[in-house]
Design an enzyme around this catalytic site. Sequence first.
Site, PDB file in Angstrom:
ATOM      1  N   HIS A  55       1.342   6.223 -10.640  1.00  0.00           N
ATOM      2  CA  HIS A  55       2.728   6.710 -10.647  1.00  0.00           C
ATOM      3  C   HIS A  55       2.780   8.145 -10.144  1.00  0.00           C
ATOM      4  O   HIS A  55       1.922   8.965 -10.511  1.00  0.00           O
ATOM      5  CB  HIS A  55       3.274   6.741 -12.078  1.00  0.00           C
ATOM      6  N   TYR A 108      -1.735   2.446 -21.181  1.00  0.00           N
ATOM      7  CA  TYR A 108      -1.393   3.875 -21.116  1.00  0.00           C
ATOM      8  C   TYR A 108      -1.777   4.507 -22.451  1.00  0.00           C
ATOM      9  O   TYR A 108      -1.852   3.800 -23.470  1.00  0.00           O
ATOM     10  CB  TYR A 108       0.105   4.044 -20.875  1.00  0.00           C
ATOM     11  N   TYR A 157      -1.498  -4.660 -15.460  1.00  0.00           N
ATOM     12  CA  TYR A 157      -1.075  -4.926 -16.847  1.00  0.00           C
ATOM     13  C   TYR A 157       0.173  -5.792 -16.856  1.00  0.00           C
ATOM     14  O   TYR A 157       0.797  -6.004 -15.812  1.00  0.00           O
ATOM     15  CB  TYR A 157      -0.828  -3.613 -17.608  1.00  0.00           C
ATOM     16  N   ARG A 213       2.056  -6.931 -13.584  1.00  0.00           N
ATOM     17  CA  ARG A 213       2.297  -5.934 -12.543  1.00  0.00           C
ATOM     18  C   ARG A 213       0.961  -5.624 -11.895  1.00  0.00           C
ATOM     19  O   ARG A 213      -0.052  -5.512 -12.592  1.00  0.00           O
ATOM     20  CB  ARG A 213       2.809  -4.611 -13.147  1.00  0.00           C
ATOM     21  N   HIS A 268      -1.421   0.351 -10.365  1.00  0.00           N
ATOM     22  CA  HIS A 268      -0.693   1.354  -9.572  1.00  0.00           C
ATOM     23  C   HIS A 268      -0.897   2.752 -10.133  1.00  0.00           C
ATOM     24  O   HIS A 268      -1.224   2.926 -11.302  1.00  0.00           O
ATOM     25  CB  HIS A 268       0.804   1.038  -9.538  1.00  0.00           C
TER      26      HIS A 268
HETATM   27 FE   LIG Z   1       3.027   1.739 -14.737  1.00  0.00          FE
END
Ligand SMILES: [Fe+2]
Length: 285
Positions: A216, A156, A190, A211, A214
């Site tokens: 969000h 991110y 990630y 994970r 995805h």
């Molecule tokens: Fe996330």
Amino acid sequence: MKNLDADNVTEAVVASFRRTRDERLRRILESLVRHLHGFAREVRLTPAEWKAAIDFLYAAGRISDERRNEFVLASDVLGLSALVDLLNRPEGATESSELGPFYNPDSPWVPLGADIVRGAAGGERVLVRGRVTDTAGRAIAGALLDFWQAAPSGLYPAQDPAQPADNLRGRMRTDEQGRYAFVTVKPGPYTVPYDGPVGALLRAGGRDAWRPAHFHFIVSADGHVPVVTELFPADDPHLEKDAVFGVRASLVFRYVRHETAEAAAPYLVEPPFYSVDFDFRLAPA
Ligand SMILES: [Fe+2]
């Protein structure tokens, strides 16, 4: 004076909360005490094990700051966040999933069809589009979508000095037909942070920290229950073992590949690109 022993201490603690004015709070505290004590009895918790649990909580506090909350992560990897979500899902609405630690409430407003890639992200281009409706399938005009995602690297902007702060996120309102659309790149999978006490827990449990990739979303509209959720690509290798138990079958989509610019109309995306078509349903408040 009543002599406390392993059999009556639980009732003594429960009784100590009997003057709690808020009825709901009293019920929660009583149940918390009974379950905590029941847990200690069941495993015959030793003083050393009790100390390890206290040390875990202490370490979680030490490593947390305004950008990182190790307690939320602990709740996530223990599946408590998922359970609370599942217990509170409004009937007929899009299923909810984790908010995650990277939500930033001041994403820039963007128009329908906007490109939210603000730095050189690389990766494959994606048009994400669909509608927001109520549970009866009626379009909701002016619904608010707040969306953010990791770059193809799995990072991110808050974790990656190479990305502008507003990269890969935005806020948008649906049009008269309830439509939304934006252009982006495929997010990468990630790992959750594993340099703290939760990482030690994952290692001790023989678990990994991955994970699946995805997108969000927070989708909201006047008079409706907002949905905090995530969408997952069906081809992600980590789909079956999300470290935080966020995946729901109804939130899994397939990327569709397109070779022509016409496939994106009325939006502008240079081919080849992929599309994600997903409709959100909101329940009445
Ligand atoms: Fe996330």
